[in-house]
Design a protein around this motif. Structure first.
Motif, PDB file in Angstrom:
ATOM      1  N   LYS A 117       0.820  -1.234   0.000  1.00 54.34           N
ATOM      2  CA  LYS A 117       0.000   0.000   0.000  1.00 54.34           C
ATOM      3  C   LYS A 117       0.841   1.266   0.000  1.00 54.34           C
ATOM      4  O   LYS A 117       0.515   2.239  -0.674  1.00 54.34           O
ATOM      5  CB  LYS A 117      -0.964  -0.007   1.188  1.00 54.34           C
ATOM      6  CG  LYS A 117      -0.314   0.208   2.533  1.00 54.34           C
ATOM      7  CD  LYS A 117      -0.883  -0.657   3.606  1.00 54.34           C
ATOM      8  CE  LYS A 117       0.254  -1.494   4.102  1.00 54.34           C
ATOM      9  NZ  LYS A 117      -0.009  -2.599   4.892  1.00 54.34           N
ATOM     10  N   ILE A 120     -10.362   0.568   8.039  1.00 54.20           N
ATOM     11  CA  ILE A 120      -9.440  -0.093   7.122  1.00 54.20           C
ATOM     12  C   ILE A 120      -8.087  -0.355   7.777  1.00 54.20           C
ATOM     13  O   ILE A 120      -7.104  -0.566   7.089  1.00 54.20           O
ATOM     14  CB  ILE A 120      -9.310   0.684   5.787  1.00 54.20           C
ATOM     15  CG1 ILE A 120      -8.859   2.123   5.994  1.00 54.20           C
ATOM     16  CG2 ILE A 120     -10.639   0.666   5.043  1.00 54.20           C
ATOM     17  CD1 ILE A 120      -8.651   2.884   4.671  1.00 54.20           C
ATOM     18  N   ASN A 121      -8.086  -0.345   9.094  1.00 50.09           N
ATOM     19  CA  ASN A 121      -6.885  -0.760   9.826  1.00 50.09           C
ATOM     20  C   ASN A 121      -7.304  -1.656  10.983  1.00 50.09           C
ATOM     21  O   ASN A 121      -8.004  -1.218  11.896  1.00 50.09           O
ATOM     22  CB  ASN A 121      -6.116   0.465  10.333  1.00 50.09           C
ATOM     23  CG  ASN A 121      -4.859   0.054  11.070  1.00 50.09           C
ATOM     24  OD1 ASN A 121      -4.874  -0.164  12.271  1.00 50.09           O
ATOM     25  ND2 ASN A 121      -3.770  -0.115  10.342  1.00 50.09           N
ATOM     26  N   GLY A 122      -6.887  -2.905  10.901  1.00 54.11           N
ATOM     27  CA  GLY A 122      -7.336  -3.895  11.882  1.00 54.11           C
ATOM     28  C   GLY A 122      -6.723  -3.702  13.258  1.00 54.11           C
ATOM     29  O   GLY A 122      -7.363  -3.948  14.279  1.00 54.11           O
ATOM     30  N   THR A 123      -5.463  -3.248  13.293  1.00 54.03           N
ATOM     31  CA  THR A 123      -4.786  -3.079  14.585  1.00 54.03           C
ATOM     32  C   THR A 123      -5.517  -2.055  15.441  1.00 54.03           C
ATOM     33  O   THR A 123      -5.801  -2.289  16.622  1.00 54.03           O
ATOM     34  CB  THR A 123      -3.331  -2.617  14.334  1.00 54.03           C
ATOM     35  OG1 THR A 123      -2.714  -3.564  13.467  1.00 54.03           O
ATOM     36  CG2 THR A 123      -2.561  -2.497  15.624  1.00 54.03           C
ATOM     37  N   ASP A 179       0.360   2.049  12.215  1.00 52.56           N
ATOM     38  CA  ASP A 179      -1.053   1.769  12.464  1.00 52.56           C
ATOM     39  C   ASP A 179      -1.698   2.849  13.340  1.00 52.56           C
ATOM     40  O   ASP A 179      -2.682   3.470  12.943  1.00 52.56           O
ATOM     41  CB  ASP A 179      -1.213   0.398  13.131  1.00 52.56           C
ATOM     42  CG  ASP A 179      -0.819  -0.739  12.206  1.00 52.56           C
ATOM     43  OD1 ASP A 179      -1.244  -0.717  11.039  1.00 52.56           O
ATOM     44  OD2 ASP A 179      -0.087  -1.640  12.636  1.00 52.56           O
ATOM     45  N   ASP A 230      -1.080   3.908   7.875  1.00 51.74           N
ATOM     46  CA  ASP A 230      -1.545   2.761   7.094  1.00 51.74           C
ATOM     47  C   ASP A 230      -2.931   3.048   6.494  1.00 51.74           C
ATOM     48  O   ASP A 230      -3.166   2.848   5.298  1.00 51.74           O
ATOM     49  CB  ASP A 230      -1.586   1.536   8.024  1.00 51.74           C
ATOM     50  CG  ASP A 230      -2.126   0.301   7.352  1.00 51.74           C
ATOM     51  OD1 ASP A 230      -1.349  -0.383   6.670  1.00 51.74           O
ATOM     52  OD2 ASP A 230      -3.322   0.015   7.512  1.00 51.74           O
ATOM     53  N   LYS A 262      -4.089   3.674   2.366  1.00 50.96           N
ATOM     54  CA  LYS A 262      -5.200   2.949   1.729  1.00 50.96           C
ATOM     55  C   LYS A 262      -6.273   3.928   1.267  1.00 50.96           C
ATOM     56  O   LYS A 262      -6.837   3.777   0.172  1.00 50.96           O
ATOM     57  CB  LYS A 262      -5.790   1.926   2.708  1.00 50.96           C
ATOM     58  CG  LYS A 262      -4.823   0.800   3.073  1.00 50.96           C
ATOM     59  CD  LYS A 262      -5.349  -0.019   4.257  1.00 50.96           C
ATOM     60  CE  LYS A 262      -4.349  -1.048   4.746  1.00 50.96           C
ATOM     61  NZ  LYS A 262      -4.704  -1.628   6.049  1.00 50.96           N
ATOM     62  N   GLY A 318      -8.928  -7.705   7.022  1.00 50.58           N
ATOM     63  CA  GLY A 318      -8.107  -6.707   6.333  1.00 50.58           C
ATOM     64  C   GLY A 318      -6.633  -7.048   6.324  1.00 50.58           C
ATOM     65  O   GLY A 318      -5.826  -6.305   5.767  1.00 50.58           O
ATOM     66  N   ALA A 319      -6.276  -8.144   6.965  1.00 50.33           N
ATOM     67  CA  ALA A 319      -4.864  -8.521   7.028  1.00 50.33           C
ATOM     68  C   ALA A 319      -4.798 -10.024   7.248  1.00 50.33           C
ATOM     69  O   ALA A 319      -5.820 -10.701   7.313  1.00 50.33           O
ATOM     70  CB  ALA A 319      -4.174  -7.777   8.167  1.00 50.33           C
TER      71      ALA A 319
HETATM   72  N1  HSE Z   1      -1.313  -3.283   9.724  1.00 48.74           N
HETATM   73  C1  HSE Z   1      -2.513  -3.338   8.954  1.00 48.74           C
HETATM   74  C2  HSE Z   1      -3.716  -3.427   9.866  1.00 48.74           C
HETATM   75  C3  HSE Z   1      -2.592  -4.496   8.004  1.00 48.74           C
HETATM   76  O1  HSE Z   1      -3.576  -3.433  11.087  1.00 48.74           O
HETATM   77  O2  HSE Z   1      -4.815  -3.429   9.354  1.00 48.74           O
HETATM   78  C4  HSE Z   1      -1.847  -4.266   6.745  1.00 48.74           C
HETATM   79  O3  HSE Z   1      -2.265  -3.109   6.082  1.00 48.74           O
END
Ligand code: HSE
Length: 428
Positions: free
Chosen positions: A105, A158-161, A196, A201, A205, A300-301
């Motif tokens: 990305k 759009i960020n899983g963390t 994150d 991140d 995206k 998403g990951a």
């Molecule tokens: N680190 C990103 C997340 C996954 O936490 O969504 C990769 O883009």
């Protein structure tokens, strides 16, 4: 049957999942896609790691030059990440006429104009479904599924963390630092969590997705970015009492005034479909002028979910002679005709600490009124500690704008009767 050779650069989490998917599903793709996709070559500076996942010794390449000189390689998959060797390797592959599939990305956000120019020059493809939202097929949806529409808005987790951290804070009342440590322990967050938690991140995206959705380049530099480091468990709890859920949203809007692109913690009504997207799950909520609302939800990951996206691009490239490029003028910077809105409109949640005496509320409301900010709801809370000389006051506003809210907050802070402790934008 047509035979298509693939090289994989980097067999870590995503590249390893891609190798496994291509090998395990080879016969399935022969039957369903009428194509024989063969992993011809793997480049990884950790040969032991490659061998341990089953890469045959004879498929291990020792240099990018060897990979791109291999006449049996048609498609090069880049799963190294970052903007260093990954960029050089992709350019080397494109210059040899190989189609490239990447999950990168940051590289696509910052350099897709340059990579796409090279791809066009050599009549090869450049595909990057896996760069955004892992296994969720959002790029193909934008390119092929909703192209009938003017997309007016896009809101995504759009960020899983960060979604994992915020979900923990909401469900257990944990503070940010503790939820981050738990996310690091579980391997969601990196030792250095900046990419994150500070919203980089999600912004990479959003830049890619909003450029596609709005058919004009939305560079990273035009994205307003605020991460989750300053989010307080107390605001999540007060918001919940008022019917809101806090999420790190990536928001793109295409309005008459121009394009808004922003990533920041946001309250959404707890009844909104995005409010139930918890833990490390991702989702994108799109609105088009014909289709109305659509939501895509998923992982998403992760190794196989992201490999699903990589391999879908490999299959597309292997089964289509026509090449698809960006549906907008892909330049380094925004086109001069594109207007961006910095002073965007939003509703707000504001938490203040105020003196608990007659006339204070009227004065605070007077300051909001002076800046044209209309109030929906006010809730005064009890002292958080017996020794506090101030009490929390929660204010929800109607739509106002960023400048008005900043000015009102500065005026309240200067007044001596109260202090603005936090401001969270609200999407209704
Ligand atoms: N680190 C990103 C997340 C996954 O936490 O969504 C990769 O883009």
């Amino acid at each position: 049957m047509k035979r298509v050779g693939v090289a994989i650069l980097g067999v870590g989490v995503v590249g390893g999942g891609t190798f496994k998917t291509l090998v395990d599903h080879r016969e399935f793709y022969q039957k369903t896609q009428n194509v024989d996709i063969v992993v011809e070559s793997v480049l990884d500076n950790n040969r032991e790691r490659a061998l341990s996942i089953g890469v045959p010794e004879e498929a291990l390449a020792s240099s990018i030059a060897e990979v791109v000189a291999n006449p049996n390689v048609d498609i090069v998959v880049e799963t190294i990440g970052g903007c260093g060797v990954a960029k050089d390797f992709i350019l080397a592959a494109l210059r040899q006429g190989k189609t490239v599939v990447t999950a990168n990305k940051e590289l696509i956000c910052k350099f897709s104009h340059e990579l796409e120019r090279e791809a066009k020059r050599n009549s090869c493809g450049l595909y990057y479904e896996a760069s955004c939202v892992g296994g969720v097929p959002i790029i193909r949806t934008l390119l092929d599924g909703v192209q009938a529409n003017h997309i007016t808005s896009m809101m995504g987790i759009i960020n899983g963390t960060t979604n994992y951290i915020l979900t923990q804070m909401a469900q257990s009342g944990a503070q940010y630092e503790d939820a981050l440590k738990e996310a690091q322990r579980l391997g969601y967050a990196e030792f250095n969590p900046t990419a994150d938690v500070d919203g980089f991140d999600a912004s990479y995206k959003l830049s890619i997705l909003s450029s596609m959705a709005f058919h004009t380049k939305v560079p990273f530099a035009k994205i307003m970015r605020e991460g989750i480091r300053e989010v307080k468990a107390t605001d999540i709890a007060y918001g919940k009492e008022l019917g809101y859920t806090l999420k790190l949203l990536a928001i793109g809007k295409n309005t008459e005034k121009g394009i808004e692109a922003r990533v920041h913690p946001t309250f959404i009504p707890s009844t909104h479909p995005l409010a139930s997207v918890n833990d490390s799950y991702n989702a994108v909520f799109l609105t088009g002028d014909a289709v109305e609302d659509i939501m895509l939800y998923g992982r998403g990951a992760g190794s196989l979910p992201t490999a699903s996206a990589v391999v879908s691009d490999v299959i597309f490239a292997a089964t289509h002679s026509e090449i698809k490029y960006s549906t907008f003028k892909n330049t380094a910077t925004a086109s001069p005709e594109t207007k961006f809105v910095a002073n965007f409109e939003s509703a707000y949640y504001v938490r203040l600490s105020v003196e608990d005496r007659a006339g204070v509320l009227a004065k605070i409301m007077g300051i909001f009124g002076k800046y044209g900010i209309s109030i929906v709801e006010v809730a005064q809370k009890g002292k958080e500690n017996e020794t506090d000389d101030r009490v929390p006051l929660i204010v929800i506003t109607h739509k106002s704008n960023e400048n008005a809210m900043k000015n009102a907050a500065a005026k309240i802070n200067a007044s001596g009767i109260g202090a603005v402790e936090s401001i969270v934008r609200v999407e209704k």
